[in-house]
Design a protein around this motif. Structure first.
Motif, short mmCIF file in Angstrom:
data_model
loop_
_atom_site.label_atom_id
_atom_site.label_comp_id
_atom_site.label_asym_id
_atom_site.label_seq_id
_atom_site.Cartn_x
_atom_site.Cartn_y
_atom_site.Cartn_z
N CYS A 134 81.39 -12.11 59.96
CA CYS A 134 80.44 -11.55 60.92
C CYS A 134 79.07 -12.19 60.75
O CYS A 134 78.65 -12.49 59.64
CB CYS A 134 80.31 -10.04 60.73
SG CYS A 134 81.81 -9.16 61.17
N GLN A 135 78.38 -12.38 61.85
CA GLN A 135 77.05 -12.94 61.81
C GLN A 135 76.04 -11.81 61.70
O GLN A 135 76.25 -10.75 62.26
CB GLN A 135 76.76 -13.74 63.08
CG GLN A 135 77.62 -14.96 63.22
CD GLN A 135 77.28 -15.73 64.49
OE1 GLN A 135 76.45 -15.31 65.28
NE2 GLN A 135 77.93 -16.85 64.67
N ASP B 108 72.85 -9.52 62.54
CA ASP B 108 72.31 -9.12 63.84
C ASP B 108 71.17 -10.02 64.30
O ASP B 108 71.02 -10.29 65.48
CB ASP B 108 71.83 -7.66 63.77
CG ASP B 108 71.47 -7.11 65.13
OD1 ASP B 108 72.23 -7.37 66.09
OD2 ASP B 108 70.42 -6.45 65.23
N CYS C 161 72.47 -13.04 66.21
CA CYS C 161 72.86 -12.70 67.58
C CYS C 161 71.64 -12.54 68.47
O CYS C 161 71.61 -13.03 69.59
CB CYS C 161 73.70 -11.42 67.61
SG CYS C 161 75.40 -11.69 67.06
N ARG C 162 70.59 -11.86 67.96
CA ARG C 162 69.39 -11.67 68.78
C ARG C 162 68.75 -13.00 69.12
O ARG C 162 68.32 -13.22 70.25
CB ARG C 162 68.39 -10.76 68.06
CG ARG C 162 68.58 -9.32 68.44
CD ARG C 162 67.48 -8.45 67.89
NE ARG C 162 68.00 -7.91 66.63
CZ ARG C 162 67.38 -7.96 65.47
NH1 ARG C 162 66.18 -8.47 65.37
NH2 ARG C 162 67.93 -7.48 64.39
N THR D 199 70.31 -15.89 69.30
CA THR D 199 71.23 -16.56 70.20
C THR D 199 71.14 -15.99 71.61
O THR D 199 71.31 -16.70 72.59
CB THR D 199 72.68 -16.41 69.68
OG1 THR D 199 72.73 -16.92 68.37
CG2 THR D 199 73.66 -17.13 70.55
N MET D 200 70.86 -14.69 71.73
CA MET D 200 70.87 -14.01 73.02
C MET D 200 69.54 -14.11 73.76
O MET D 200 69.45 -13.76 74.92
CB MET D 200 71.21 -12.53 72.81
CG MET D 200 72.52 -12.29 72.09
SD MET D 200 73.94 -12.75 73.04
CE MET D 200 74.22 -11.24 73.90
N SER E 145 79.97 -15.35 71.95
CA SER E 145 80.92 -15.32 70.84
C SER E 145 81.46 -13.90 70.71
O SER E 145 80.93 -12.96 71.31
CB SER E 145 80.26 -15.74 69.53
OG SER E 145 79.32 -14.77 69.12
N GLU F 13 81.24 -12.05 68.05
CA GLU F 13 80.23 -11.26 67.35
C GLU F 13 79.06 -10.87 68.25
O GLU F 13 78.54 -9.78 68.18
CB GLU F 13 79.68 -12.02 66.13
CG GLU F 13 80.69 -12.27 65.04
CD GLU F 13 81.48 -13.57 65.28
OE1 GLU F 13 81.15 -14.33 66.22
OE2 GLU F 13 82.43 -13.81 64.52
N CYS F 14 78.62 -11.81 69.08
CA CYS F 14 77.40 -11.59 69.87
C CYS F 14 77.68 -11.11 71.29
O CYS F 14 76.78 -10.61 71.95
CB CYS F 14 76.58 -12.88 69.92
SG CYS F 14 75.99 -13.41 68.30
N VAL G 232 75.77 -13.02 77.26
CA VAL G 232 74.34 -13.15 77.54
C VAL G 232 74.18 -13.50 79.02
O VAL G 232 75.07 -14.09 79.62
CB VAL G 232 73.70 -14.25 76.65
CG1 VAL G 232 74.24 -15.63 76.99
CG2 VAL G 232 72.19 -14.25 76.77
N ARG H 15 69.87 -20.28 77.21
CA ARG H 15 69.57 -20.09 75.79
C ARG H 15 69.12 -21.41 75.20
O ARG H 15 69.76 -22.43 75.39
CB ARG H 15 70.80 -19.60 75.03
CG ARG H 15 71.21 -18.21 75.38
CD ARG H 15 72.53 -17.81 74.75
NE ARG H 15 73.63 -18.51 75.43
CZ ARG H 15 74.48 -19.32 74.82
NH1 ARG H 15 74.40 -19.54 73.54
NH2 ARG H 15 75.43 -19.92 75.50
#
Length: 152
Positions: free
Chosen positions: A9-10, A12, A15-16, A18-19, A104, A106-107, A110, A137
């Motif tokens: 898992c990545q 958080d 993910c933020r 990346t998003m 992904s 995990e994320c 978007v 992105r």
């Protein structure tokens, strides 16, 4: 097995990052010195940017601002901001398309956007130029805010 899942898992924060998708605006001001030589200033002081129809205050009398990141609403096709510089306020409205993209497991997904049109008032902003209509992105500069400083 549980350890393998935790390791895969990545965090958080990844993910933020990346998003995060938004319009990147580059600020430029042309001014003239006493010998009437033209210069370009790219860092501005006292810039305030606030979302219209939202409570977001993105920049509050910020100093040395050379570019702004303006988040785009995925629930509407127009995102608007009030931009104040030197005591004058201009309204900027970005008309856009929204498209959801898978990032992904995990994320999740978007929203990416395509700028269709930019509408703005002209109190301190002279020109807004669209450099790239794709808001992706990790994308580059989308629009330029150009101001011609008065000759003193």
């Amino acid at each position: 097995m549980g350890i393998a899942l935790l390791c895969s898992c990545q965090p958080d924060t990844v993910c933020r990052e990346t998003m995060q998708v938004g319009v990147i605006g580059q600020l430029k001001e042309t001014y003239y010195d006493t010998d009437m030589q033209s210069h370009v200033r790219t860092a501005w002081d006292s810039l305030t940017v606030q979302g219209i129809d939202s409570d977001s205050l993105l920049y509050n009398n910020s100093k040395s601002v050379s570019q702004v990141l303006l988040p785009i609403r995925s629930d509407m096709d127009t995102t608007s901001y009030a931009m104040t510089y030197c005591g004058c306020t201009d309204t900027l409205s970005i008309v856009h398309n929204n498209e959801q993209r898978f990032v992904s497991v995990e994320c999740g997904c978007v929203y990416e956007h395509a700028i269709r049109q930019v509408l703005y008032t002209r109190h301190w902003i002279d020109t807004v130029t669209i450099a790239s209509n794709e808001v992706l992105r990790g994308g580059g500069v989308n629009i330029y805010f150009i101001r011609e400083a008065p000759i003193e």
